[in-house]
Design an enzyme around this catalytic site. Structure first.
Site, mmCIF file in Angstrom:
data_model
loop_
_atom_site.group_PDB
_atom_site.id
_atom_site.type_symbol
_atom_site.label_atom_id
_atom_site.label_comp_id
_atom_site.label_asym_id
_atom_site.label_seq_id
_atom_site.Cartn_x
_atom_site.Cartn_y
_atom_site.Cartn_z
ATOM 1 N N ASP A 143 0.998 -1.219 0.003
ATOM 2 C CA ASP A 143 0.099 0.091 -0.017
ATOM 3 C C ASP A 143 0.714 1.117 0.158
ATOM 4 O O ASP A 143 2.219 1.275 0.541
ATOM 5 C CB ASP A 143 -1.047 0.057 1.415
ATOM 6 N N ASP A 177 -7.028 -1.148 -4.431
ATOM 7 C CA ASP A 177 -8.014 -0.903 -3.417
ATOM 8 C C ASP A 177 -8.956 0.264 -4.019
ATOM 9 O O ASP A 177 -10.094 0.121 -3.785
ATOM 10 C CB ASP A 177 -7.549 -0.469 -2.281
#
Length: 197
Positions: A143, A177
């Site tokens: 991420d 995401d």
């Protein structure tokens, strides 16, 4: 929308997702951060579990999560195929294609990254290292996008959180995401158009 165009959208999202993750993994140390703006930063973390860093406890928790994701992707893939064959709304097809691309993007991390990279603690990881950090199906999801739009102490008169330090928006996420969230958002906002048939 044709199945070919839907698959092209999935592939495009996957390529962008994986290029961004591999770039971050091979150019940043874990927790390294650069400021793009005060409210937008590139901040490298690894997520070993589900959304918001949640984890399934136990020795087989990560493996169970990865297998569940693969089964779910099979169901989402069939949903996309079925929606195109039934000539469903483009809203539905695009939304499902984005959700599928995002889910596959994070599965790639979970399945392969543990064997593809060495550790990122205190160093920049090497791709195809002789000393990988994990095992197959035990990789961590990369991420990097961080948008701390507002940060400060909440007013003391607020119940429960009053006087505490607070960051809005404190989630760190990736392209996959974003794709999943966008797909779900389309299904919610354009629900009547997406499911018009």
């Amino acid at each position: 929308m044709s199945l070919k165009k839907a698959y092209l959208l999935v592939i495009l999202v996957l390529v962008i997702d994986q290029i961004s993750k591999i770039y971050i993994k091979t150019n940043f140390k874990l927790d390294e951060e650069i400021y793009v703006f005060d409210w937008f930063r590139i901040h490298f973390i690894e997520n070993s579990g589900m959304a918001w860093g949640a984890e399934i406890p136990g020795a087989f928790g990560k493996l169970l999560l990865t297998v569940f994701r693969i089964v779910a992707v099979g169901g989402i893939g069939y949903w996309l195929y079925d929606a195109v064959k039934k000539q469903s709304s483009n809203f539905l097809v695009v939304a499902v294609a984005l959700i599928l691309a995002g889910a596959v993007g994070n599965i790639i991390d979970s399945v392969f990254y543990g064997k593809m990279f060495n550790d990122s603690y205190g160093q920049v990881a090497t791709m195809f290292s002789d000393d990988p950090y994990g095992k197959w199906f035990h990789g961590k999801v990369v991420d990097m996008f961080y948008f701390p739009i507002w940060e400060g102490n909440l007013p003391s008169w607020l119940p429960i959180w009053g006087g505490n330090h607070f960051t809005f928006f404190n989630a760190i996420f990736n392209v996959a995401d974003v794709a999943i969230s966008t797909g779900v958002g389309i299904l919610i906002v354009f629900n009547k158009k997406a499911f018009s048939k």
